[in-house]
Design a protein around this motif. Structure first.
Motif: not given
Length: 273
Positions: A15-27
């Motif tokens: 789920y590494g890519f999912s974490y990064l995508r979620g971090a992008g959404t947060t930013l």
């Protein structure tokens, strides 16, 4: 401890890519919400700073200003006094009940913006009050209106004073956008809940999410400090102008005076002294 690191590695692999995508959404939510929140805060703070002159202002103007100040005060107290998660649920499902169907993204941006605007309004008002009143009086004396004074004299100086609070609100928004998962926005915390629901790795996933949040906030703090230093300007200032008189100012030597004998008794060419 070995199982902990193995579980973290497995989670990141899956789920590494999912974490990064979620971090992008947060930013994205934090950046957009802070930007529009600052615009709202500057507008509300400037309106709240409009003075009410009981002697010069007509009755209709005083009544309008009292009404505006009261409405804006209610807005500030409402959104500062209630949690963002409750605001998100209230607005999202309230609009559905009213027949207005907006997606979760517009609601997310709206909630973060108006919540940030309520905090920024008080910050801007405090920044305006911190400026010497003599500058406002001077601007008014040369014919500037209230809005011209705010735009050209007061707000540029107040901005430097409130930049730390703008950065603080941005960092708070990075963390507080996690509550928007309640309306199914797939931010970083939403990804964490999804991973936990699939793998039941509460501690490992929470550790990964905390590290990501900490990295984002530390990076934001560093960039904001660089912005503050840039606004401070250089420590040494050199004269930089195209005005030749400015270059020669202080360096031009006046010609020596000519001391000629004067006859103060002359009648035809000079007056008697």
């Amino acid at each position: 401890m070995q199982n902990f690191f193995e579980n973290c590695a497995n989670i990141l692999q899956q789920y590494g890519f999912s974490y990064l995508r979620g971090a992008g959404t947060t930013l994205l939510l934090a950046l957009v919400g802070t930007f529009f929140g600052c615009l709202i805060g500057f507008a509300v703070g400037a309106i709240q700073a409009i003075p009410i002159d009981k002697q010069r202002d007509p009755a209709w103007k005083r009544g309008l200003l009292h009404l505006l100040h009261g409405v804006l005060r209610c807005y500030v107290e409402l959104f500062r006094g209630t949690p963002m998660i409750v605001q998100a649920v209230f607005i999202y499902y309230g609009l559905i009940q009213a027949g207005v169907k907006l997606g979760m993204w517009p609601i997310g941006f709206l909630v973060v913006s108006i919540n940030t605007g309520a905090y920024m309004a008080e910050t801007v008002r405090g920044g305006i009050v911190s400026i010497d009143p003599g500058q406002t009086e001077g601007a008014m004396a040369v014919g500037m209106t209230h809005w011209q004074t705010m735009a050209h004299v007061i707000l540029p100086q107040a901005l430097r004073n409130i930049i730390p609070q703008i950065g603080n609100n941005f960092i708070i928004n990075i963390k507080d956008t996690s509550v928007l998962s309640v309306i199914s926005i797939t931010d970083l915390f939403f990804v964490h809940k999804s991973v936990v629901g699939a793998l039941y790795t509460y501690f490992e996933s929470a550790t990964i999410v905390m590290i990501i949040y900490l990295t984002m906030t530390l990076l934001a703090s560093h960039l904001l400090r660089l912005w503050e230093k840039a606004l401070d300007g250089p420590q040494n200032y050199d004269l930089n102008t195209t005005d030749t008189l400015a270059y020669t100012s202080g360096m031009y030597n006046a010609p020596d005076p000519v001391h000629e004998p004067q006859n103060l008794d002359r009648k035809g060419e000079a007056a008697h002294v």
